[in-house]
Design a protein around this motif. Structure first.
Motif, mmCIF file in Angstrom:
data_model
loop_
_atom_site.group_PDB
_atom_site.id
_atom_site.type_symbol
_atom_site.label_atom_id
_atom_site.label_comp_id
_atom_site.label_asym_id
_atom_site.label_seq_id
_atom_site.Cartn_x
_atom_site.Cartn_y
_atom_site.Cartn_z
ATOM 1 N N PHE A 27 -2.133 8.360 0.043
ATOM 2 C CA PHE A 27 -3.033 8.225 1.206
ATOM 3 C C PHE A 27 -2.328 8.262 2.607
ATOM 4 O O PHE A 27 -3.239 7.453 3.495
ATOM 5 N N GLY A 28 -1.511 9.197 2.691
ATOM 6 C CA GLY A 28 -1.071 9.329 4.000
ATOM 7 C C GLY A 28 0.446 8.757 4.262
ATOM 8 O O GLY A 28 0.931 9.081 5.221
ATOM 9 N N MET A 29 0.758 8.034 3.293
ATOM 10 C CA MET A 29 2.045 6.905 3.774
ATOM 11 C C MET A 29 3.116 7.999 2.839
ATOM 12 O O MET A 29 2.658 8.631 1.845
ATOM 13 N N LYS A 30 4.334 7.758 3.473
ATOM 14 C CA LYS A 30 5.303 8.474 2.906
ATOM 15 C C LYS A 30 5.831 7.988 1.737
ATOM 16 O O LYS A 30 5.868 6.688 1.609
ATOM 17 N N PRO A 31 5.971 8.574 0.532
ATOM 18 C CA PRO A 31 6.173 8.146 -0.717
ATOM 19 C C PRO A 31 7.656 7.075 -0.687
ATOM 20 O O PRO A 31 7.560 6.199 -1.340
ATOM 21 N N THR A 32 8.447 7.297 0.228
ATOM 22 C CA THR A 32 9.665 6.460 0.365
ATOM 23 C C THR A 32 9.402 5.220 0.982
ATOM 24 O O THR A 32 10.177 4.317 0.765
ATOM 25 N N GLN A 33 8.096 5.161 1.440
ATOM 26 C CA GLN A 33 7.959 3.493 2.123
ATOM 27 C C GLN A 33 7.370 2.733 0.907
ATOM 28 O O GLN A 33 7.346 1.528 1.177
ATOM 29 N N VAL A 34 6.984 3.191 -0.246
ATOM 30 C CA VAL A 34 6.288 2.468 -1.293
ATOM 31 C C VAL A 34 7.081 2.407 -2.499
ATOM 32 O O VAL A 34 7.861 3.229 -2.918
ATOM 33 N N THR A 35 7.263 1.059 -2.769
ATOM 34 C CA THR A 35 8.132 0.442 -3.913
ATOM 35 C C THR A 35 7.112 -0.335 -5.002
ATOM 36 O O THR A 35 6.309 -0.953 -4.579
ATOM 37 N N LEU A 36 7.008 0.244 -6.071
ATOM 38 C CA LEU A 36 6.420 -0.443 -7.227
ATOM 39 C C LEU A 36 7.358 -1.327 -7.954
ATOM 40 O O LEU A 36 8.406 -0.994 -8.321
ATOM 41 N N LEU A 37 6.954 -2.644 -8.097
ATOM 42 C CA LEU A 37 7.743 -3.719 -8.877
ATOM 43 C C LEU A 37 6.802 -4.045 -9.881
ATOM 44 O O LEU A 37 5.757 -4.632 -9.739
ATOM 45 N N LYS A 38 7.177 -3.960 -11.165
ATOM 46 C CA LYS A 38 6.326 -4.520 -12.386
ATOM 47 C C LYS A 38 6.701 -5.806 -13.026
ATOM 48 O O LYS A 38 7.953 -5.753 -13.214
ATOM 49 N N GLN A 39 5.901 -6.773 -13.006
ATOM 50 C CA GLN A 39 6.368 -8.029 -13.478
ATOM 51 C C GLN A 39 5.943 -8.012 -15.045
ATOM 52 O O GLN A 39 5.396 -7.058 -15.571
ATOM 53 N N LEU A 69 0.289 4.219 -10.051
ATOM 54 C CA LEU A 69 1.081 5.066 -9.531
ATOM 55 C C LEU A 69 0.433 6.341 -9.606
ATOM 56 O O LEU A 69 0.448 7.240 -8.662
ATOM 57 N N GLU A 70 -0.369 6.683 -10.547
ATOM 58 C CA GLU A 70 -1.193 7.982 -10.602
ATOM 59 C C GLU A 70 -2.229 7.805 -9.521
ATOM 60 O O GLU A 70 -2.286 9.086 -8.868
ATOM 61 N N LEU A 71 -2.738 7.030 -9.043
ATOM 62 C CA LEU A 71 -3.933 6.967 -7.956
ATOM 63 C C LEU A 71 -3.043 7.054 -6.704
ATOM 64 O O LEU A 71 -3.641 7.998 -5.930
ATOM 65 N N LEU A 72 -1.851 6.766 -6.588
ATOM 66 C CA LEU A 72 -1.107 7.015 -5.433
ATOM 67 C C LEU A 72 -0.723 8.486 -5.338
ATOM 68 O O LEU A 72 -0.883 9.330 -4.406
ATOM 69 N N GLU A 73 -0.053 8.871 -6.449
ATOM 70 C CA GLU A 73 0.539 10.466 -6.331
ATOM 71 C C GLU A 73 -0.773 11.395 -6.487
ATOM 72 O O GLU A 73 -0.500 12.415 -5.741
ATOM 73 N N SER A 74 -1.679 11.158 -7.092
ATOM 74 C CA SER A 74 -2.960 12.188 -6.747
ATOM 75 C C SER A 74 -3.641 12.176 -5.559
ATOM 76 O O SER A 74 -4.424 13.039 -5.297
ATOM 77 N N ASN A 75 -3.141 11.237 -4.806
ATOM 78 C CA ASN A 75 -3.904 11.029 -3.238
ATOM 79 C C ASN A 75 -2.716 11.130 -2.159
ATOM 80 O O ASN A 75 -3.187 10.897 -1.179
ATOM 81 N N ASP A 76 -1.873 11.701 -2.576
ATOM 82 C CA ASP A 76 -0.632 11.802 -1.681
ATOM 83 C C ASP A 76 -0.317 10.439 -0.936
ATOM 84 O O ASP A 76 0.018 10.513 0.136
#
Length: 615
Positions: A213-225, A204-211
């Motif tokens: 990487f050009g993808m809209k945050p609403t397109q990305v979902t993190l599911l934790k096992q 999550l930190e990698l994604l947020e600190s790099n915006d």
């Protein structure tokens, strides 16, 4: 309760008929095994629709109780299997004839050929109807890298990390797919990342600190096992945390959890309502994958596969699972991945004295499963509604010695996402797509020391070989498009002898398919072995270019750049770095070299317009 008798254990040949290994591992339905002939599938095979039959009963989860009659059933199954194997072994001609009839339904593609190009186009059209799922629950400790694996640079030339490359590839597919639609296309491809306690916050930190990487945050979902309890010995005693004797040690349950997570999240139904048709699963450190995805998705759409496994040509006994068609004596069949350490003993036990051996093509008749999967969404939801996404579990202990009485470290119940077809009904259409290894498969999973011990001729699967594979693939693609690319030279990094091709990279938005590459390269072009070429803009046309050095072109959207002429400079040099050199960053040490940017021609276009760069 003895571990060996109560759970499926993946082990060496002597365990083949011990306990319920066969009954559980192959879902009580394995007796004959059939493969395919590389590069020689017939039209009849292409039309075949495989019945994917399995034994009765739902798949188990860690909370499922065993039937009280299981032990008797297991013993009976073992007797039947042993008898059938003996019959086969004494009838070699009949066995060979049987094997010839067991070619699973699949498509074998050669890069650049007409059918490959057609499947690529179909796949790009379908991409806007797909969702992508990355299983990324692991750290890079096995690689000698302490970060999360998706943060590791896939190559040193641009420093692009794996997750950035994946996101940029999905966005390039999204744009290319929408161009096939008349009028405005607002479809955004969903991207799911399965994480674990070890990787969730850092991902999550990698994604947020790099915006993102050009993808809209609403397109990305993190599911934790979640994790499961560890087992300390063959009697399945719980293992305690080495740092806290009052706490049970836990480890991840395996990437098979992705199915139950997707089902319980409700995402699958949301996608179905939105009109999506496909779900693509992939793992975290294969920098070549998206060169193979468009054609593979095209095969799924054309052949109407409910499950399509991406595969590559495989050498016999190579440490990669083989896709096989398994047939029980009563006629039940299953097209499934068989782990490499199980395939050879299974073949030997069923009348093939040479076991897992290469055929006349020089490759195993069983294509190598690279664990990248394409599922049709509708049937996937239908099946998960029955099973909840539970996948058959197994135990894979690492023993201290051949006595197999003590583990090297604790083990646990785990499950694999590629075992999903074991729950499918007889009518399921299960197939595979075989692609060139150089195009589709270069995983990074071994540290330098382990990679250096790999027998000569076998793939290293290290950060070094993974990066070199990217340069090789890009060089071969340009060659196929008509560019004169010099042959590689051999060099040794971290004890691994590899081919060093010109360091050619491009952003996925420049070209996501071979057709796009051909449309952006013209005239008489050449690239020397020492050269580095980096293309970062979408509309960069390479025409009559002679490159002997380093060229970097970066262009914003709307900037059309034509590059040509002769470019010559000292370029970028690869300098050896020892993996034991603690003064170098981890991501440099594990690949064995660093890039010394001596001299380059670098041009950046920050404004839209038409530009010509001639030398």
């Amino acid at each position: 309760m003895n571990l060996r008798r109560s759970t499926r254990i993946r082990g060496p040949p002597k365990d083949l008929f011990e306990g319920d290994f066969i009954g559980n591992h192959l879902h009580s339905s394995s007796i004959f095994v059939g493969g395919y002939m590389p590069r020689s599938t017939s039209k009849d095979n292409h039309k075949e629709q495989d019945a994917n039959k399995v034994a009765s009963g739902a798949s188990t989860s860690s909370s499922t109780k065993r039937n009280s009659n299981d032990s008797n059933l297991i013993e009976h199954q073992d007797e039947v299997l042993m008898a059938e194997a003996t019959n086969l072994a004494t009838s070699p001609n009949a066995n060979l004839d049987f094997l010839s009839k067991l070619v699973p339904s699949g498509e074998v593609l050669a890069f650049g050929e007409d059918n490959f190009v057609q499947f690529e186009e179909t796949g790009v059209r379908e991409a806007r109807n797909a969702a992508f799922v990355l299983v990324a629950g692991g750290l890079g400790e096995r690689l000698g890298y302490n970060g999360i694996k998706v943060a590791l640079p896939s190559e040193s030339t641009t420093g692009t990390c794996f997750i950035q490359h994946y996101i940029e590839s999905i966005l390039a597919l999204q744009d290319a797919s929408c161009r096939f639609v008349q009028g405005e296309c607002r479809r955004e491809i969903p991207f799911v990342i399965m994480t674990s306690d070890d990787t969730h916050s850092r991902t999550l930190e990698l994604l947020e600190s790099n915006d993102y990487f050009g993808m809209k945050p609403t397109q990305v979902t993190l599911l934790k096992q979640e994790k499961v309890a560890c087992l300390g010995d063959n009697d399945a005693r719980l293992a305690m945390d080495p740092l806290n004797k009052y706490r049970i040690q836990t480890k991840p349950h395996g990437h098979g959890d992705v199915h139950s997570l997707l089902y319980s999240s409700g995402l699958l139904k949301v996608w179905h309502v939105a009109g999506l048709r496909w779900v693509l699963f992939f793992q975290d450190t294969n920098g070549l994958l998206f060169k193979a995805i468009p054609a593979s998705l095209g095969v799924s759409a054309t052949k109407q596969y409910q499950v399509n496994s991406l595969a590559v040509l495989r050498k016999a006994k190579e440490a990669i699972g083989g896709i096989a068609k398994l047939i029980h004596a009563d006629g039940r069949t299953m097209v499934i991945n068989v782990e490499y350490n199980q395939l050879d003993p299974l073949l030997r036990a069923t009348g093939h004295p040479d076991g897992d051996a290469n055929c006349e093509t020089g490759y195993s008749p069983f294509p190598g499963n690279i664990n990248q999967l394409v599922f049709e969404l509708g049937p996937y939801i239908e099946e998960l509604t029955k099973t909840g996404g539970a996948i058959k579990e197994f135990v894979n202990p690492k023993y201290k010695d051949s006595s197999k009485t003590a583990f090297k470290s604790s083990t646990r119940l785990e499950c694999m996402m590629q075992d999903y077809p074991k729950t499918l009904p007889p009518s399921a259409r299960v197939g595979f797509t075989v692609l060139d290894t150089w195009l589709a498969y270069a995983p990074v999973k071994n540290n330098p020391e382990d990679a250096a011990k790999v027998p000569k001729g076998n793939p290293y699967h290290s950060a070094t070989s993974g990066e070199m594979a990217i340069y090789r693939a890009n060089s071969l693609i340009l060659r196929k498009a008509g560019v004169k690319v010099d042959d590689p030279v051999k060099q040794v990094f971290n004890g691994q002898e590899v081919e060093v091709w010109p360091r050619i990279t491009w952003k996925p938005k420049w070209a996501i398919t071979f057709t796009e590459v051909k449309s952006k390269v013209s005239g008489s072009c050449s690239v020397s072995q020492k050269s580095t070429m980096v293309i970062k803009g979408r509309n960069v046309l390479v025409e009559d270019l002679s490159l002997d050095g380093t060229l970097v072109i970066d262009a914003v959207e709307g900037a059309d750049v034509k590059v040509g002429g002769s470019v010559q400079n000292k370029g970028w040099i690869m300098e050896i770095v020892d993996y034991k050199d603690a003064s170098a960053p981890e991501d440099v040490r594990i690949r064995g070299f660093k890039i010394n940017k001596v001299e380059q021609l670098e041009k950046t276009y920050n404004e839209p317009g038409k530009f010509s760069l001639k030398f």
